[in-house]
Scaffold this active site. Structure first.
Site, PDB file in Angstrom:
ATOM      1  N   LYS A 233       1.365   9.519   6.336  1.00  0.00           N
ATOM      2  CA  LYS A 233       1.659   9.759   7.741  1.00  0.00           C
ATOM      3  C   LYS A 233       3.055  10.352   7.953  1.00  0.00           C
ATOM      4  O   LYS A 233       3.948  10.237   7.110  1.00  0.00           O
ATOM      5  CB  LYS A 233       1.515   8.450   8.537  1.00  0.00           C
ATOM      6  N   ARG A 267      -5.757   1.355   4.378  1.00  0.00           N
ATOM      7  CA  ARG A 267      -6.601   2.567   4.389  1.00  0.00           C
ATOM      8  C   ARG A 267      -5.798   3.685   3.738  1.00  0.00           C
ATOM      9  O   ARG A 267      -4.743   4.070   4.259  1.00  0.00           O
ATOM     10  CB  ARG A 267      -6.991   2.915   5.820  1.00  0.00           C
TER      11      ARG A 267
END
Length: 290
Positions: A233, A267
Protein backbone atom coordinates in the site's frame (compact mmCIF):
# COMPACT_ATOMS: atom_id res chain seq x y z
CA UNK A 1 -2.94 -13.08 18.09
CA UNK A 2 0.10 -14.95 19.34
CA UNK A 3 2.82 -15.35 16.76
CA UNK A 4 4.22 -18.26 18.74
CA UNK A 5 1.25 -20.44 17.84
CA UNK A 6 2.39 -20.39 14.22
CA UNK A 7 5.13 -22.95 14.94
CA UNK A 8 2.83 -25.50 16.53
CA UNK A 9 0.14 -25.22 13.90
CA UNK A 10 2.02 -24.59 10.66
CA UNK A 11 2.02 -28.24 9.61
CA UNK A 12 -1.65 -28.92 10.29
CA UNK A 13 -3.72 -29.60 7.17
CA UNK A 14 -5.85 -26.82 5.75
CA UNK A 15 -9.46 -26.66 6.82
CA UNK A 16 -11.51 -27.83 3.86
CA UNK A 17 -14.31 -25.46 2.87
CA UNK A 18 -17.48 -26.27 4.77
CA UNK A 19 -20.08 -24.63 6.99
CA UNK A 20 -17.58 -23.81 9.74
CA UNK A 21 -14.33 -23.55 7.80
CA UNK A 22 -13.41 -20.07 9.04
CA UNK A 23 -14.02 -20.96 12.66
CA UNK A 24 -11.89 -24.05 12.14
CA UNK A 25 -8.99 -22.04 10.78
CA UNK A 26 -9.23 -19.37 13.46
CA UNK A 27 -9.24 -22.11 16.10
CA UNK A 28 -5.70 -22.99 15.06
CA UNK A 29 -4.65 -19.97 17.08
CA UNK A 30 -2.18 -18.62 14.53
CA UNK A 31 -2.46 -15.72 12.09
CA UNK A 32 -4.06 -16.70 8.81
CA UNK A 33 -2.69 -15.64 5.44
CA UNK A 34 -5.12 -14.55 2.72
CA UNK A 35 -3.54 -14.55 -0.74
CA UNK A 36 -4.62 -11.86 -3.21
CA UNK A 37 -5.57 -12.75 -6.78
CA UNK A 38 -6.67 -9.86 -8.99
CA UNK A 39 -8.03 -10.91 -12.37
CA UNK A 40 -8.10 -7.29 -13.50
CA UNK A 41 -6.18 -5.08 -15.92
CA UNK A 42 -5.82 -2.15 -13.52
CA UNK A 43 -5.20 -3.20 -9.92
CA UNK A 44 -2.62 -0.90 -8.35
CA UNK A 45 0.06 -3.53 -7.79
CA UNK A 46 -0.45 -6.44 -10.17
CA UNK A 47 -2.99 -5.21 -12.71
CA UNK A 48 -2.88 -7.26 -15.89
CA UNK A 49 -0.54 -9.96 -14.57
CA UNK A 50 -3.31 -12.48 -13.93
CA UNK A 51 -6.03 -11.39 -16.33
CA UNK A 52 -5.17 -14.43 -18.44
CA UNK A 53 -7.02 -17.42 -16.94
CA UNK A 54 -4.02 -19.74 -17.23
CA UNK A 55 -1.77 -17.29 -15.40
CA UNK A 56 -4.44 -16.73 -12.76
CA UNK A 57 -4.92 -20.41 -12.07
CA UNK A 58 -1.19 -21.08 -11.93
CA UNK A 59 -0.73 -18.23 -9.46
CA UNK A 60 -3.64 -19.41 -7.29
CA UNK A 61 -2.12 -22.89 -7.16
CA UNK A 62 1.26 -21.44 -6.24
CA UNK A 63 -0.21 -19.41 -3.39
CA UNK A 64 -2.01 -22.49 -2.09
CA UNK A 65 1.27 -24.43 -2.13
CA UNK A 66 3.05 -21.54 -0.39
CA UNK A 67 0.69 -21.70 2.56
CA UNK A 68 -2.25 -19.41 1.81
CA UNK A 69 -5.15 -20.25 4.13
CA UNK A 70 -7.67 -18.32 2.02
CA UNK A 71 -7.58 -17.12 -1.60
CA UNK A 72 -9.25 -13.75 -2.23
CA UNK A 73 -10.33 -13.40 -5.85
CA UNK A 74 -11.42 -10.08 -7.31
CA UNK A 75 -12.43 -9.19 -10.88
CA UNK A 76 -12.92 -5.43 -10.51
CA UNK A 77 -10.13 -3.18 -9.33
CA UNK A 78 -10.78 -1.60 -5.96
CA UNK A 79 -7.44 0.22 -5.90
CA UNK A 80 -7.67 2.70 -3.03
CA UNK A 81 -6.01 5.69 -4.71
CA UNK A 82 -8.21 6.22 -7.73
CA UNK A 83 -7.58 5.39 -11.37
CA UNK A 84 -9.53 2.12 -11.42
CA UNK A 85 -11.99 1.50 -14.20
CA UNK A 86 -15.40 0.46 -12.85
CA UNK A 87 -16.83 -2.54 -14.69
CA UNK A 88 -20.37 -3.78 -15.00
CA UNK A 89 -21.57 -7.00 -13.52
CA UNK A 90 -21.38 -8.82 -16.86
CA UNK A 91 -17.69 -8.04 -17.35
CA UNK A 92 -16.89 -8.88 -13.74
CA UNK A 93 -18.62 -12.24 -14.11
CA UNK A 94 -16.91 -12.97 -17.42
CA UNK A 95 -13.52 -12.60 -15.74
CA UNK A 96 -14.58 -14.78 -12.81
CA UNK A 97 -16.13 -17.53 -14.91
CA UNK A 98 -12.78 -18.19 -16.50
CA UNK A 99 -10.98 -18.77 -13.23
CA UNK A 100 -13.07 -19.17 -10.09
CA UNK A 101 -14.38 -22.75 -10.44
CA UNK A 102 -10.86 -24.08 -11.02
CA UNK A 103 -9.49 -22.07 -8.12
CA UNK A 104 -12.23 -23.36 -5.81
CA UNK A 105 -11.27 -26.91 -6.83
CA UNK A 106 -7.86 -26.43 -5.21
CA UNK A 107 -9.50 -27.11 -1.84
CA UNK A 108 -8.48 -23.80 -0.24
CA UNK A 109 -11.36 -21.57 0.91
CA UNK A 110 -12.09 -18.85 -1.65
CA UNK A 111 -13.25 -15.33 -0.81
CA UNK A 112 -14.97 -13.25 -3.48
CA UNK A 113 -13.84 -9.63 -3.46
CA UNK A 114 -16.82 -7.67 -4.77
CA UNK A 115 -19.27 -5.01 -3.70
CA UNK A 116 -22.04 -6.35 -5.95
CA UNK A 117 -24.50 -8.80 -4.45
CA UNK A 118 -25.23 -10.32 -7.85
CA UNK A 119 -21.55 -11.09 -8.41
CA UNK A 120 -21.22 -12.48 -4.91
CA UNK A 121 -24.23 -14.74 -5.46
CA UNK A 122 -22.74 -16.21 -8.65
CA UNK A 123 -19.37 -16.73 -6.97
CA UNK A 124 -20.96 -18.47 -3.99
CA UNK A 125 -22.79 -20.75 -6.41
CA UNK A 126 -19.48 -21.67 -8.06
CA UNK A 127 -17.16 -22.40 -5.17
CA UNK A 128 -16.55 -19.23 -3.18
CA UNK A 129 -17.19 -19.60 0.55
CA UNK A 130 -16.75 -16.03 1.82
CA UNK A 131 -17.63 -12.50 0.72
CA UNK A 132 -15.15 -9.63 0.96
CA UNK A 133 -17.13 -6.38 0.73
CA UNK A 134 -14.95 -3.27 0.65
CA UNK A 135 -17.98 -1.17 1.54
CA UNK A 136 -18.90 -3.21 4.58
CA UNK A 137 -22.54 -3.97 3.63
CA UNK A 138 -23.20 -0.24 3.17
CA UNK A 139 -23.13 0.14 -0.62
CA UNK A 140 -25.27 -2.60 -2.20
CA UNK A 141 -28.54 -2.93 -0.24
CA UNK A 142 -28.88 -6.57 -1.33
CA UNK A 143 -25.54 -7.73 0.06
CA UNK A 144 -26.50 -8.26 3.70
CA UNK A 145 -29.57 -10.33 2.82
CA UNK A 146 -27.51 -12.49 0.46
CA UNK A 147 -24.81 -13.18 3.06
CA UNK A 148 -27.43 -13.99 5.68
CA UNK A 149 -29.29 -16.37 3.36
CA UNK A 150 -26.11 -18.20 2.32
CA UNK A 151 -24.73 -18.47 5.88
CA UNK A 152 -21.22 -17.53 4.73
CA UNK A 153 -18.56 -15.41 6.42
CA UNK A 154 -18.44 -11.73 5.50
CA UNK A 155 -15.40 -9.47 5.57
CA UNK A 156 -16.61 -6.00 6.52
CA UNK A 157 -14.13 -3.34 5.43
CA UNK A 158 -14.13 0.33 6.36
CA UNK A 159 -14.13 2.72 3.45
CA UNK A 160 -14.66 6.38 2.62
CA UNK A 161 -15.26 8.10 -0.71
CA UNK A 162 -12.28 10.35 -0.01
CA UNK A 163 -9.70 10.92 2.69
CA UNK A 164 -10.05 13.70 5.24
CA UNK A 165 -6.89 14.47 7.16
CA UNK A 166 -8.87 16.40 9.76
CA UNK A 167 -10.90 13.53 11.18
CA UNK A 168 -10.15 11.09 13.98
CA UNK A 169 -9.75 8.06 11.74
CA UNK A 170 -10.09 5.51 14.53
CA UNK A 171 -13.38 7.06 15.63
CA UNK A 172 -14.53 7.08 12.01
CA UNK A 173 -13.72 3.38 11.59
CA UNK A 174 -15.49 2.60 14.87
CA UNK A 175 -18.62 4.42 13.72
CA UNK A 176 -18.54 2.68 10.36
CA UNK A 177 -18.26 -0.73 12.00
CA UNK A 178 -21.17 0.10 14.31
CA UNK A 179 -23.33 0.87 11.27
CA UNK A 180 -22.22 -2.25 9.40
CA UNK A 181 -22.86 -4.48 12.38
CA UNK A 182 -26.34 -3.00 12.79
CA UNK A 183 -27.07 -3.82 9.13
CA UNK A 184 -25.71 -7.33 9.62
CA UNK A 185 -27.79 -7.92 12.74
CA UNK A 186 -30.96 -6.67 11.06
CA UNK A 187 -30.36 -9.01 8.11
CA UNK A 188 -29.73 -11.97 10.40
CA UNK A 189 -26.02 -12.47 9.74
CA UNK A 190 -24.58 -14.51 12.59
CA UNK A 191 -21.99 -12.51 14.48
CA UNK A 192 -19.52 -15.39 14.44
CA UNK A 193 -19.38 -15.12 10.64
CA UNK A 194 -18.12 -11.51 10.59
CA UNK A 195 -14.52 -10.32 10.18
CA UNK A 196 -13.61 -6.64 10.46
CA UNK A 197 -11.05 -4.84 8.29
CA UNK A 198 -10.03 -1.19 8.96
CA UNK A 199 -9.34 -0.75 5.24
CA UNK A 200 -5.71 0.30 5.12
CA UNK A 201 -5.31 2.88 2.35
CA UNK A 202 -9.01 3.21 1.58
CA UNK A 203 -10.28 6.75 2.20
CA UNK A 204 -7.28 7.43 4.40
CA UNK A 205 -4.14 9.49 4.30
CA UNK A 206 -0.90 7.54 4.69
CA UNK A 207 -0.66 8.81 8.26
CA UNK A 208 -4.16 7.54 9.01
CA UNK A 209 -3.29 4.11 7.63
CA UNK A 210 -0.30 3.98 9.95
CA UNK A 211 -2.53 5.02 12.84
CA UNK A 212 -5.04 2.25 12.12
CA UNK A 213 -2.31 -0.37 12.35
CA UNK A 214 -0.73 1.20 15.44
CA UNK A 215 -4.10 1.39 17.21
CA UNK A 216 -5.53 -1.83 15.80
CA UNK A 217 -6.05 -3.20 19.29
CA UNK A 218 -8.80 -0.64 19.88
CA UNK A 219 -10.98 -2.40 17.31
CA UNK A 220 -10.88 -5.55 19.41
CA UNK A 221 -13.70 -4.05 21.47
CA UNK A 222 -16.10 -5.50 18.90
CA UNK A 223 -14.99 -9.00 19.87
CA UNK A 224 -14.57 -10.05 16.24
CA UNK A 225 -11.58 -11.27 14.20
CA UNK A 226 -9.59 -8.48 12.57
CA UNK A 227 -8.00 -8.54 9.13
CA UNK A 228 -5.30 -6.17 7.93
CA UNK A 229 -4.41 -5.76 4.26
CA UNK A 230 -1.32 -3.55 4.17
CA UNK A 231 0.35 -5.32 1.26
CA UNK A 232 2.22 -2.92 -1.05
CA UNK A 233 0.00 0.00 0.00
CA UNK A 234 0.93 3.64 -0.59
CA UNK A 235 1.53 4.45 3.08
CA UNK A 236 4.75 2.45 2.75
CA UNK A 237 5.87 4.82 0.01
CA UNK A 238 5.20 7.75 2.35
CA UNK A 239 7.69 6.29 4.84
CA UNK A 240 10.24 5.05 2.31
CA UNK A 241 9.73 6.06 -1.34
CA UNK A 242 9.14 2.95 -3.44
CA UNK A 243 7.06 1.51 -6.24
CA UNK A 244 4.37 -1.07 -5.33
CA UNK A 245 6.53 -4.05 -6.32
CA UNK A 246 9.37 -2.68 -4.17
CA UNK A 247 7.41 -2.72 -0.91
CA UNK A 248 7.86 -6.28 0.29
CA UNK A 249 9.87 -5.27 3.35
CA UNK A 250 7.38 -2.62 4.36
CA UNK A 251 4.46 -4.98 3.80
CA UNK A 252 5.97 -7.67 5.98
CA UNK A 253 6.84 -5.17 8.70
CA UNK A 254 3.29 -3.81 8.72
CA UNK A 255 1.75 -7.26 8.85
CA UNK A 256 3.99 -8.51 11.65
CA UNK A 257 3.07 -5.48 13.75
CA UNK A 258 -0.59 -5.86 12.81
CA UNK A 259 -0.53 -9.43 14.10
CA UNK A 260 1.22 -8.27 17.24
CA UNK A 261 -1.57 -5.71 17.68
CA UNK A 262 -4.38 -8.21 17.21
CA UNK A 263 -4.86 -9.10 13.54
CA UNK A 264 -6.11 -12.65 13.04
CA UNK A 265 -5.74 -12.51 9.24
CA UNK A 266 -3.37 -10.68 6.91
CA UNK A 267 -4.21 -10.15 3.24
CA UNK A 268 -1.07 -10.26 1.10
CA UNK A 269 0.32 -10.43 -2.41
CA UNK A 270 3.52 -12.18 -1.34
CA UNK A 271 2.36 -15.38 0.34
CA UNK A 272 5.61 -17.35 0.65
CA UNK A 273 7.55 -14.43 2.10
CA UNK A 274 4.80 -13.56 4.57
CA UNK A 275 4.40 -17.15 5.75
CA UNK A 276 8.15 -17.36 6.28
CA UNK A 277 8.21 -14.07 8.20
CA UNK A 278 5.38 -15.17 10.48
CA UNK A 279 7.05 -18.50 11.20
CA UNK A 280 10.42 -16.92 11.97
CA UNK A 281 8.81 -14.31 14.22
CA UNK A 282 6.94 -17.09 16.01
CA UNK A 283 10.13 -19.09 16.47
CA UNK A 284 11.89 -16.09 17.99
CA UNK A 285 9.01 -15.45 20.38
CA UNK A 286 9.00 -19.13 21.40
CA UNK A 287 12.77 -19.33 21.88
CA UNK A 288 14.10 -19.84 25.45
CA UNK A 289 15.11 -16.62 27.20
CA UNK A 290 17.42 -18.19 29.75
Amino acid sequence: MALANTIENQAKPKQKPGPAWLAGLLALGRPLVMGVLNVTPDSFSDGGKFLDPTAANIHAGAMAEQGADILDVGAESTRPYGGMQPVGGDEELARLKAVLPAIAALGVPVSIDTNKASTAAWALDHGATMVNDIWGLQRDPEMAALVAARHVPILVMHNRDEADAGIDIVADVMGFFDRSLAIAAKAGIARDRIVLDPGIGFGKTPEQSLTCIARLGEFKRFGLPLLVGASRKRFINAVTPSKPDERLGGSISAHLLAVRNGAAIVRVHDVAETVQALRVAAAIEAAPRT
